[in-house]
Design an enzyme around this catalytic site. Structure first.
Site: not given
Length: 500
Positions: A140, A170, A242-244, A297-298, A300
């Site tokens: 992001h 992310d 700003g820490n992202s 392909g389940v 759950i």
């Protein structure tokens, strides 16, 4: 100028992404990226991290000095096209304003029309993982960016290129072409991280470069609604806009997490992507620019106490298979609705959210053992993992018609499905019965059954009519749990109704 406090909201959970300005860190024992491969770093001339005694450290200064140069500030520019069919100028200075004549003279008698480009600027953090300039950050931070600039701890700036992005976790990989020797961050083992362990975050909150904060690991394996592969470290080390994309370090100076999100109205509640997830994805981001995931392909769901009772399970561990996709690897391996997956490729599936992460990280075409519980008996099947197909939008549930059975003590009103209704519900003619009403505060309502659901099974027996469903329900002892297999749109799920 893009507001430096702008954040990305995840409304469902009230969690905010924290992209704005940040910095990067590394060092010690771990794994770095070199030439497209994850390889050990720290052995070829890198300074070893000083030993830290157990308990509360007297100072974090040595650690910060060791890792600080591996943290970077990432500035981005995004361009948005804005439509302006009737230019009004600042504060509505259009043709009819008191300054309209001036505006017309200024623009040569013709007011600007049509779309305009609006440049926005923002910032985040990242950390260096290879000497040739690969840097990890959050997706992001760089998503939609037309320009990316990386500023090192020594204030030198480099133009950067986005190499790969993975919105589902992310995580993003960017690269610079350095003209100097870079300090590389060491990647630790987030699986070994313990709740209560000291951690240090380094980044650029609100543009304040090289800011250091400390705290402890508050929890692990948090699911916050960010995506299908949630596996967050929760920490009380202060994390701000700003820490992202910046690193979360353990006391060995190893990156154990990527700071990503905060609870906006909380104090000391931040979240970091576990670094082990990033280590599995970085090679694909470098080589292909995106991530190709394994596919089982389940459908759950989590096992509630009521479902555990209905399935005769000893505990609530594992992932309950509510449906199996036709033609999928799961179907080919013999996995069935009602199975409980408790281990995948030798790794325990303690909670339902563990399974998608394990499957996604498995190489395509690899045959893996899958341990299941079927009718409370343990079996091991071999599954050849497939390639994740394109995602489909979730279909909405069907609305019901008039009931042929009034709500009983369980609170369900049911109706047989005719050919038209079966087609709308996505089932074969004569398959299942339609839920047309659910009595409020009934056993069915408490278990999440909705009008429009199709009941395919009652206590593991297929039903094709209301009469069959009622007959199967009557077989259950009074006070027992009635297990229903439901079809809701494109999904299948179980519901356990407690009879009182």
């Amino acid at each position: 100028m893009w507001d430096m406090s702008k954040q990305w909201a995840m409304a469902r959970k009230g969690v905010l992404m924290v992209a704005v300005a940040a910095l990067l860190v590394g060092g010690g024992l771990g794994i770095g990226l070199a030439g497209g491969r994850l390889s050990p770093v720290g052995a070829s001339g890198d300074t070893a991290m000083p030993a830290v005694s157990a308990g509360v450290p007297a100072s974090f200064a040595d650690l910060v000095e060791h890792v600080g140069a591996s943290v970077v500030n990432i500035k981005v520019t995004k361009v948005e096209r804005m439509s302006s069919p009737n230019f009004k100028g600042p504060e509505g200075l259009g043709k009819d304003s008191p300054f309209g004549d001036f505006m017309e003279r200024f623009f040569g008698g013709q007011m600007p029309q049509g779309p305009r480009e609006h440049r926005q600027q923002g910032a985040g953090s990242g950390f260096i993982i290879s000497k040739d300039g690969y840097i990890v950050t959050n997706n992001h931070v760089v998503e939609g960016a037309t320009e990316v600039t990386v500023t090192l701890a020594n204030k030198k700036e480099y133009a950067a290129k986005v190499i790969g992005r993975d919105p589902k976790t992310d995580i993003a990989l960017v690269k610079i072409e350095p003209k100097e020797t870079l300090t590389v961050a060491s990647l630790g083992d987030s699986d070994q991280l313990r709740v209560g362990e000291w951690v240090v975050a380094v980044g650029n909150p609100f543009g304040l470069s090289n800011t250091v904060t400390k705290g402890i690991v508050s929890a692990k394996n948090r699911v916050i609604g960010a995506g299908p592969y949630d596996d967050f470290i929760q920490t009380d080390a202060p994390i701000n806009p700003g820490n992202s994309g910046g690193p979360l370090f353990n006391l060995k100076g190893e990156v154990v997490g990527i700071n990503t999100a905060i609870v906006p109205n909380g104090q000391g509640i931040g979240f970091a992507v576990a670094v082990n997830m990033a280590k599995a994805l970085i090679p694909q981001l470098e080589s292909k620019g995106e991530v190709t995931r394994g596919y089982l392909g389940v459908a759950i769901q989590a096992i509630t106490p009521e479902l555990a009772k209905g399935l005769s399970l000893k505990d609530e561990k594992g992932a309950l298979v509510a449906g199996v996709t036709k033609g999928s690897p799961a179907e080919a391996a013999g996995i069935k609705s009602g199975d409980v997956i408790v281990s995948f490729d030798g790794k325990d599936v303690a909670e339902v959210n563990n399974l998608p992460i394990l499957v996604a990280a498995t190489p395509i075409e690899k045959a893996v053992p899958v341990k299941i519980l079927r009718n409370a008996s343990e079996q091991t099947l071999s599954v050849k993992v497939g390639r994740m197909p394109g995602e489909r939008a979730e279909a909405s549930g069907q609305t019901g018609g008039q009931a042929e059975s009034a709500p009983g003590k369980l609170g369900l009103a049911l109706r047989d499905l005719d050919a038209r209704m079966a087609q709308r519900a996505g089932v074969a003619p004569g398959e299942g019965v339609l839920v047309v009403a659910v009595k409020p505060d009934s056993a069915a309502a408490r278990s999440g059954v909705r009008p429009g659901d199709v009941i395919l099974e009652v206590n593991r027996h297929k039903v094709t009519s209301v009469a069959e469903a009622q007959a199967e329900a009557k077989k259950q002892e009074a006070g027992g749990s009635l297990l229903l297999l439901l079809k809701r749109g494109d999904a299948s799920l179980f519901a356990a109704l407690e009879q009182k």
